[in-house]
Design a protein around this motif. Structure first.
Motif, short mmCIF file in Angstrom:
data_model
loop_
_atom_site.label_atom_id
_atom_site.label_comp_id
_atom_site.label_asym_id
_atom_site.label_seq_id
_atom_site.Cartn_x
_atom_site.Cartn_y
_atom_site.Cartn_z
N GLY A 65 0.82 -1.21 0.00
CA GLY A 65 0.00 0.00 0.00
C GLY A 65 0.85 1.26 0.00
N GLN A 66 1.91 1.27 0.82
CA GLN A 66 2.80 2.44 0.82
C GLN A 66 3.50 2.60 -0.53
OE1 GLN A 66 5.39 1.63 4.11
NE2 GLN A 66 3.89 2.28 5.66
N LEU A 67 3.91 1.48 -1.12
CA LEU A 67 4.54 1.55 -2.43
C LEU A 67 3.55 2.06 -3.48
CD1 LEU A 67 6.86 0.92 -4.40
CD2 LEU A 67 5.97 -1.42 -4.54
N ALA A 68 2.31 1.57 -3.40
CA ALA A 68 1.31 2.01 -4.36
C ALA A 68 1.02 3.50 -4.23
CB ALA A 68 0.02 1.21 -4.16
N GLY A 69 0.97 4.00 -2.98
CA GLY A 69 0.75 5.43 -2.79
C GLY A 69 1.88 6.26 -3.36
N GLY A 70 3.14 5.81 -3.16
CA GLY A 70 4.27 6.55 -3.72
C GLY A 70 4.29 6.52 -5.23
N VAL A 71 3.98 5.34 -5.81
CA VAL A 71 3.92 5.25 -7.28
C VAL A 71 2.83 6.16 -7.83
CG1 VAL A 71 3.38 3.69 -9.18
CG2 VAL A 71 4.91 2.94 -7.37
N ALA A 72 1.67 6.16 -7.15
CA ALA A 72 0.57 7.01 -7.62
C ALA A 72 0.96 8.48 -7.57
CB ALA A 72 -0.67 6.75 -6.76
N HIS A 73 1.70 8.90 -6.53
CA HIS A 73 2.11 10.31 -6.43
C HIS A 73 3.01 10.69 -7.60
CE1 HIS A 73 5.21 13.27 -5.15
NE2 HIS A 73 4.13 13.96 -4.83
N ASP A 74 4.04 9.89 -7.86
CA ASP A 74 4.96 10.22 -8.96
C ASP A 74 4.26 10.14 -10.30
OD1 ASP A 74 6.88 10.52 -7.04
OD2 ASP A 74 7.73 8.51 -7.30
N PHE A 75 3.38 9.15 -10.45
CA PHE A 75 2.67 9.00 -11.71
C PHE A 75 1.71 10.18 -11.94
CE2 PHE A 75 0.15 6.11 -14.64
CZ PHE A 75 1.15 6.08 -15.59
N LEU B 218 1.39 12.55 -15.21
CA LEU B 218 0.11 12.69 -15.92
C LEU B 218 -0.34 14.15 -15.94
CD1 LEU B 218 -1.82 9.53 -14.66
CD2 LEU B 218 -0.82 9.89 -16.91
N THR B 219 -0.05 14.89 -14.90
CA THR B 219 -0.41 16.31 -14.90
C THR B 219 0.27 17.05 -16.05
OG1 THR B 219 -0.69 16.28 -12.49
CG2 THR B 219 -0.39 18.42 -13.53
N ALA B 220 1.56 16.76 -16.24
CA ALA B 220 2.29 17.39 -17.35
C ALA B 220 1.74 16.93 -18.70
CB ALA B 220 3.77 17.07 -17.23
N VAL B 221 1.42 15.63 -18.82
CA VAL B 221 0.91 15.11 -20.10
C VAL B 221 -0.44 15.73 -20.42
CG1 VAL B 221 0.15 13.04 -21.30
CG2 VAL B 221 2.22 12.98 -19.92
N LEU B 222 -1.35 15.71 -19.45
CA LEU B 222 -2.69 16.26 -19.69
C LEU B 222 -2.61 17.76 -19.97
CD1 LEU B 222 -4.76 14.38 -16.94
CD2 LEU B 222 -5.00 14.12 -19.41
N GLY B 223 -1.76 18.48 -19.19
CA GLY B 223 -1.63 19.91 -19.43
C GLY B 223 -1.09 20.21 -20.82
N ALA B 224 -0.07 19.47 -21.25
CA ALA B 224 0.48 19.68 -22.59
C ALA B 224 -0.55 19.39 -23.67
CB ALA B 224 1.72 18.81 -22.78
N VAL C 11 -4.53 30.65 -0.47
CA VAL C 11 -3.61 29.55 -0.78
C VAL C 11 -4.38 28.44 -1.49
CG1 VAL C 11 -2.04 27.80 0.15
CG2 VAL C 11 -2.12 30.07 1.20
N LEU C 12 -3.78 27.90 -2.55
CA LEU C 12 -4.31 26.73 -3.25
C LEU C 12 -3.19 25.69 -3.27
CD1 LEU C 12 -6.30 25.14 -5.03
CD2 LEU C 12 -5.41 26.39 -7.01
N PHE C 13 -3.40 24.58 -2.53
CA PHE C 13 -2.43 23.50 -2.53
C PHE C 13 -2.77 22.51 -3.64
CE2 PHE C 13 -1.52 24.41 2.10
CZ PHE C 13 -0.18 24.70 1.89
N MET C 14 -1.74 21.91 -4.23
CA MET C 14 -1.94 20.84 -5.21
C MET C 14 -0.95 19.73 -4.87
SD MET C 14 -0.21 22.68 -8.54
CE MET C 14 1.45 23.37 -8.46
N SER C 15 -1.38 18.48 -5.09
CA SER C 15 -0.51 17.36 -4.73
C SER C 15 -0.96 16.10 -5.45
CB SER C 15 -0.54 17.12 -3.22
OG SER C 15 0.28 16.00 -2.89
N GLY C 16 0.04 15.23 -5.70
CA GLY C 16 -0.26 13.91 -6.23
C GLY C 16 -0.77 12.95 -5.17
N TYR C 17 -0.55 13.28 -3.88
CA TYR C 17 -1.16 12.53 -2.79
C TYR C 17 -2.59 13.03 -2.59
CZ TYR C 17 3.54 10.92 -1.57
OH TYR C 17 4.78 10.36 -1.60
N ALA C 18 -3.39 12.22 -1.89
CA ALA C 18 -4.77 12.61 -1.66
C ALA C 18 -4.86 13.56 -0.46
CB ALA C 18 -5.65 11.39 -1.39
N GLU C 19 -5.90 14.37 -0.47
CA GLU C 19 -6.10 15.33 0.62
C GLU C 19 -6.26 14.62 1.95
OE1 GLU C 19 -9.21 18.94 1.86
OE2 GLU C 19 -9.59 17.67 0.11
N GLU C 20 -6.92 13.44 1.94
CA GLU C 20 -7.14 12.70 3.17
C GLU C 20 -5.81 12.36 3.85
OE1 GLU C 20 -9.94 10.83 5.82
OE2 GLU C 20 -10.24 12.13 4.08
N GLN C 21 -4.82 11.97 3.04
CA GLN C 21 -3.52 11.60 3.60
C GLN C 21 -2.74 12.82 4.09
OE1 GLN C 21 -0.87 9.91 0.77
NE2 GLN C 21 0.57 9.11 2.28
#
Length: 814
Positions: A439-449, A453-459, A765-775
């Motif tokens: 689960g911790q590995l999956a959360g870290g992979v999701a953050h980096d991914f 994806l943010t850069a890909v979708l934005g481009a 302030v507007l925060f943005m993150s690849g992690y979820a707000e809950e975490q």
């Protein structure tokens, strides 16, 4: 196990099962009574003949009267009247039920609260036959047990958990029984493994120690340091004498024993006239040198008959020990095994194997036979052997093998630790640790991914603004954007499994959620699969995210459809589960509480036993390549766990699969408010004005966000990490909004914003993150901030920016 005879209220003894004689038949008529009745019958016939002068009628009357009397006597013989009142014998059906158990302390009381019977284990555990519920329990145990008895009289069954007598933790079950429901059966089972040393102390200091002494067996329990903890009277008299036998605890055992040049063993106190003795050492924990040792000594000069008697009493001693012990002769055949050995080796009842090699797998038979052969010479040394038991999971267990002498045919003593419970707990802990690590590995992979994806979708969004439908590149860009969105859905599933997604829980009913999604399920499962829905009564409300629960139901339904390629039935059931039901389930993971359960069953192919423990792991799938990502059940697992629930699966190949979901019933203080979903906010404009400080450590994300915000009309100043953001903030004359990543090297976003707000408390302030707000909620811990999860599109970034500025403009100062 034998029933213990106990005195009744009037002083007589109530005997065990089967002691009561048959019910007495009613007393018959005496000869005088029969003569009187016969005379009256003849007189009645004579009067009838005198009145009618018809002999046939008189004879017929007499014959009919005789037939009636004979029928009455025959009926009384065939159906004797039941004895009532004081003649009714006790009903012993409940006693037969009680004596069938030999590992549970049992007592029976009648409606008057008197003890009827109890087994031997009851007397051992409670130091005598004390009438329940007035047992010498710790704390409020007696009161708890008394309440359980009241519940049993009222409802037929009652329970008392967490009661203790000394170090022994118990659980009590009280059942009303008997043909007239006039008895209570009190069953006490141990919750924790007994303290072996304490049990041996109690046995050697009691009747068992005296019995062994009468048989010539001298037994003692010695600590790991060689100090005497307890011994029977036979050992104390031989080792210390009558004067010193009273104060012996803690004395060193080594000076009590001496060894001559020939290797013979003696009690040192007896001098030159001493009788040599044989010593048997039994470690209380196999393969551990730091635990107490049980010593059994026999006189060397005992004849064969005496040795056989001594062996019998040694077997009695071994039967009292709660860990597995067995005796083997010189030919490698079993002579004796105690019950703990049978349980540890998982041997079938009544089918004792002939050789120790019969209880292990084929690869370990030779090693075990060789080691027994080496120790059968009588050398009093021991060794450990790692073996795998036949018919079990294959995990190795440790067997201790010790050579013995002086026990007749017995040459080797085997000790086996019952490690089945320990192995099961190890597997569960390993599986839980593995799921947490994944689960911790999956959360870290999701953050980096998500950053990628943010850069890909934005481009893609920026490129689409320069192309119109019909251009040669427009369709290719749309395809890239569509695949990026699919990848974004995978990251959301990873966050669900790792329990790091943001939930919006509401108070709801499970049947309502199933009803909302049932129309979609019928289209998903197709026409060959029938959907059956059953709802139980008395369901409590649960607190969960309805959208996520719908995702759980859909994922389980799709899996069930794929498991039934030829069609079948998908069944969904809801039902309440009480705390008492949870206790009866015996599940260590679920605490006793009230739950609302959902059972999803199919009639498909089932899941193999080796696959079942892995089904909730991410990316694990048995489907063909391209037909599944392996994230469906892992998403279900994460959602249920994050909702404070539990999920289990049961399956047999060819017999379908059932998933059981337990969500705790929501208990609100007072009347729970009705949850009304907030009204949808109007869509914000994607254009605006103002100066924005953008802080993002990912270069590609920062570049896309800067271009998007500049295109939307804002003036953007960028920084690559928190400390640089503070420098830019100090240099800027005007800042309308801070847009910052949360997790950054050196200084993270929340620390940077706290430093900025120390100078300007009303800074938006507007925060943005690849992690979820809950975490991230604990690490953010700042009032009046907005949050934008990654990945996001250009339009979503512009709308979130506009909304944050509007909220700051309309916020009323404190």
């Amino acid at each position: 196990m034998t029933a213990q005879s106990l005195p009744s209220a009037d002083g007589d003894f109530i005997r065990g099962a089967g002691s009561a004689g048959p019910l007495s038949a009613p007393a018959g008529l005496s000869l005088v009574d029969k003569a009187v009745l016969g005379g009256l019958a003849l007189l009645s016939a004579a009067l009838l003949f005198w009145a009618t002068r018809d002999a046939v009628l008189a004879v017929g009357f007499l014959a009919g009267l005789a037939v009636a009397v004979g029928g009455v006597l025959l009926a009384r013989r065939l159906f004797p009247a039941a004895v009532t009142g004081e003649a009714l014998v006790p009903d012993w059906t409940m006693l037969r039920q009680a004596v069938n158990h030999d590992d549970i302390a049992i007592a029976v009381t009648d409606r008057g609260g008197r003890m009827v019977c109890a087994n031997d284990l009851f007397g051992t555990w409670f130091n005598g036959f004390v009438t329940p519920p007035g047992l010498p329990l710790e704390g409020r145990g007696a009161e708890t047990l008394k309440n359980a008895g009241r519940v049993a009289w009222r409802d037929g069954e009652g329970y008392a958990d967490d009661i203790a007598i000394g170090p022994l933790q118990l659980r009590a079950q009280v059942t009303r029984t008997g043909q007239s429901d006039d008895y209570l059966v009190w069953r006490f089972s141990a919750l924790e493994r007994l303290d072996l040393a304490a049990e041996i102390v109690r046995h050697l200091d009691g009747p068992a120690g005296r019995t062994l002494g009468h048989a010539g067996v001298m037994a003692a329990l010695v600590s790991a340091e060689g100090r005497l903890r307890v011994a029977n009277q036979a050992f104390l008299l031989r080792a210390l004498g009558e004067d010193d036998a009273v104060h012996y605890a803690g004395r060193d055992v080594a000076p009590m024993i001496r060894l001559d040049d020939a290797g013979a063993l003696y009690f040192a106190r007896e001098g030159d006239r001493a009788t040599p003795v044989r010593l048997i050492q039994i470690p209380l924990a196999p393969a551990d040198n730091n635990t107490p040792m049980l010593l059994a000594m026999l006189d060397e000069e005992m004849g064969p008959t005496d040795r056989g008697t001594a062996q019998t009493y040694v077997e009695t001693l071994l039967s009292l020990l709660p860990f597995g012990l067995a005796m083997v002769d010189r030919d490698g055949r079993f002579l004796y095994v105690n019950r703990a050995f049978v349980r540890a080796a998982n041997l079938p009842e009544g089918k004792m194997p002939r050789y120790p090699g019969d209880i292990v797998v084929g690869e370990d038979k030779g090693a075990l036979a060789d080691m027994i052969r080496r120790h059968s010479s009588g050398q009093q040394v021991g060794g450990d052997l790692s073996i795998r038991l036949a018919g079990q999971s294959g995990d190795p267990v440790s067997m201790r093998i010790v050579g013995v002498r002086g026990l007749g045919e017995a040459a080797v003593l085997l000790s086996l630790k019952d490690s089945s419970e320990e192995s099961r707990l190890k597997q569960q802990v390993a599986q839980a640790s593995k799921m947490q690590a994944v689960g911790q590995l999956a959360g870290g992979v999701a953050h980096d991914f998500n950053n990628i994806l943010t850069a890909v979708l934005g481009a893609c969004d920026l490129m689409l603004m320069r192309h119109t439908p019909g251009d040669s590149d427009y369709d290719d860009i749309q395809q890239i954007r569509s695949n990026a969105n699919r990848a974004a859905s995978l990251t959301r599933q990873l966050l669900a499994f790792s329990r790091q997604q943001t939930l919006r829980p509401q108070i709801l009913q499970l049947p309502d959620v199933i009803s909302e999604v049932s129309h979609l399920l019928k289209r998903l499962i197709g026409e060959t699969v029938q959907l059956a829905v059953h709802h139980g009564r008395g369901l409590g409300a649960v607190r969960a995210d309805p959208g996520q629960l719908e995702q759980v139901i859909i994922n389980l339904a799709v899996n069930a459809r794929d498991a039934m390629p030829g069609g079948g039935t998908l069944t969904m059931e809801t039902y309440p589960v009480s705390a008492a039901d949870v206790r009866q389930m015996g599940n260590e993971f679920m605490p006793p509480a009230d739950y609302c359960a959902l059972k999803v069953s199919d009639t498909g192919t089932g899941i193999p036993a080796d696959v079942l423990p892995k089904i909730f792991e991410p990316f694990f799938t048995t489907k063909d390549v391209g037909k599944g990502t392996g994230l469906g059940l892992s998403t279900v697992y994460g959602i249920i766990k994050q909702s404070a629930g539990y999920i289990f699966a049961e399956s047999k190949p060819g017999q379908g699969t059932s998933f059981f979901i337990y969500l705790p019933v929501h208990r609100a203080d007072g009347d729970a408010p009705v949850v009304v979903p907030p009204p949808a906010k109007p869509k914000k404009s994607q254009w605006g004005t103002g100066t924005i400080l953008l802080v993002e450590d990912e270069d590609m994300v920062r570049a896309v966000a800067e271009r998007a915000l500049t295109r939307a009309g804002y003036t953007v100043v960028t920084a690559s990490q928190g400390e640089e953001g503070l420098e830019r903030f100090a240099q800027m004359e005007r800042v309308d909004l801070i847009i910052s990543d949360v997790v950054m090297p050196t200084m993270d976003g929340p620390a940077m914003v706290r430093a900025m707000r120390a100078k300007r408390p009303d800074l938006p302030v507007l925060f943005m993150s690849g992690y979820a707000e809950e975490q991230l909620r604990q690490s953010i811990d700042i009032d009046n901030v907005a949050f934008l999860p990654k990945p996001f599109s250009v339009a979503q970034l512009a709308e979130a920016t506009s909304a944050a500025l509007d909220d700051a403009a309309h916020r009323v100062p404190k």
